[in-house]
Design an enzyme around this catalytic site. Sequence first.
Site, PDB file in Angstrom:
ATOM      1  N   HIS A   1       0.840  -1.189   0.000  1.00  0.00           N
ATOM      2  CA  HIS A   1       0.000   0.000   0.000  1.00  0.00           C
ATOM      3  C   HIS A   1       0.878   1.244   0.000  1.00  0.00           C
ATOM      4  CE1 HIS A   1      -3.799  -2.086   1.848  1.00  0.00           C
ATOM      5  NE2 HIS A   1      -3.202  -2.835   0.932  1.00  0.00           N
TER       6      HIS A   1
ATOM      7  N   GLU B   1       0.898   3.898   1.788  1.00  0.00           N
ATOM      8  CA  GLU B   1       1.370   4.321   3.105  1.00  0.00           C
ATOM      9  C   GLU B   1       2.533   3.462   3.585  1.00  0.00           C
ATOM     10  OE1 GLU B   1      -3.229   4.350   3.532  1.00  0.00           O
ATOM     11  OE2 GLU B   1      -1.744   3.518   2.165  1.00  0.00           O
TER      12      GLU B   1
ATOM     13  N   CYS C   1      -6.179   1.809   5.769  1.00  0.00           N
ATOM     14  CA  CYS C   1      -6.800   0.569   6.233  1.00  0.00           C
ATOM     15  C   CYS C   1      -6.189   0.170   7.579  1.00  0.00           C
ATOM     16  CB  CYS C   1      -6.565  -0.535   5.204  1.00  0.00           C
ATOM     17  SG  CYS C   1      -4.826  -1.052   5.074  1.00  0.00           S
TER      18      CYS C   1
ATOM     19  N   CYS D   1      -2.334  -0.338   7.469  1.00  0.00           N
ATOM     20  CA  CYS D   1      -1.587   0.916   7.380  1.00  0.00           C
ATOM     21  C   CYS D   1      -1.714   1.738   8.658  1.00  0.00           C
ATOM     22  CB  CYS D   1      -2.056   1.717   6.164  1.00  0.00           C
ATOM     23  SG  CYS D   1      -1.660   0.905   4.607  1.00  0.00           S
TER      24      CYS D   1
END
Length: 213
Positions: A116, A118, A146, A149
């Site tokens: 992801h 992040e 999410c 993260c």
Amino acid sequence: MAAPDRGRLPAAGEAALPRPMGAVGLGRRGGRVGACRRSICRSCVLIAELPVRGEKNLSDADDPEIERDPMGQAFAQARAAQARGEVPVGAVITRGGKLVAAAGNRVVEDRDPTAHAEILAIRAAARALGSERLTGCDLYVTLEPCGMCAGAISFARLRRLYFAARDPKGGAVESGPRFFAQPTCHHAPDVYGGIRETEAAAMLRGFFAAKRG
């Protein structure tokens, strides 16, 4: 007294924005989350960017436009991710008004469900700064993080989190488990959501509409 402008980000060295109207205090370490106004659903999206190869470490960033508009750079990363066929999510990390790292989703390209935006930005920033603790750093991302993260943000000890579109199905900050409010969360950043939300939501909707054909 005029209401604070939630769309304006604090300049380098400026104090954090006042708590948004209707905000709810969360977290055991002073983390704050703004009022929840849902407008976009990511629906089980795995997001990512800032690959190990070609990743962007910007501890010596010299672009004044990037430094003045870190969320704009996060949007640029999201658009680059979309061009690669990834879900358009981008993230940047700054410290002291300087850009440290930037990433976009790279889940598909790297065949990595943890890639992801992040996560990739946090990894790159930790390498650039030579520390697993990103104390004093701020994260700007185009979609509400999410659960995975949010956990990484907490472990990295990031100071502030700024995000654009909210994600009622996959998000974990103002949505779902509200990770930073849990007693098992050891560090909660100050959180400011809804910045350029309409723009981010439109980008995501457009991406998924095109995928559906």
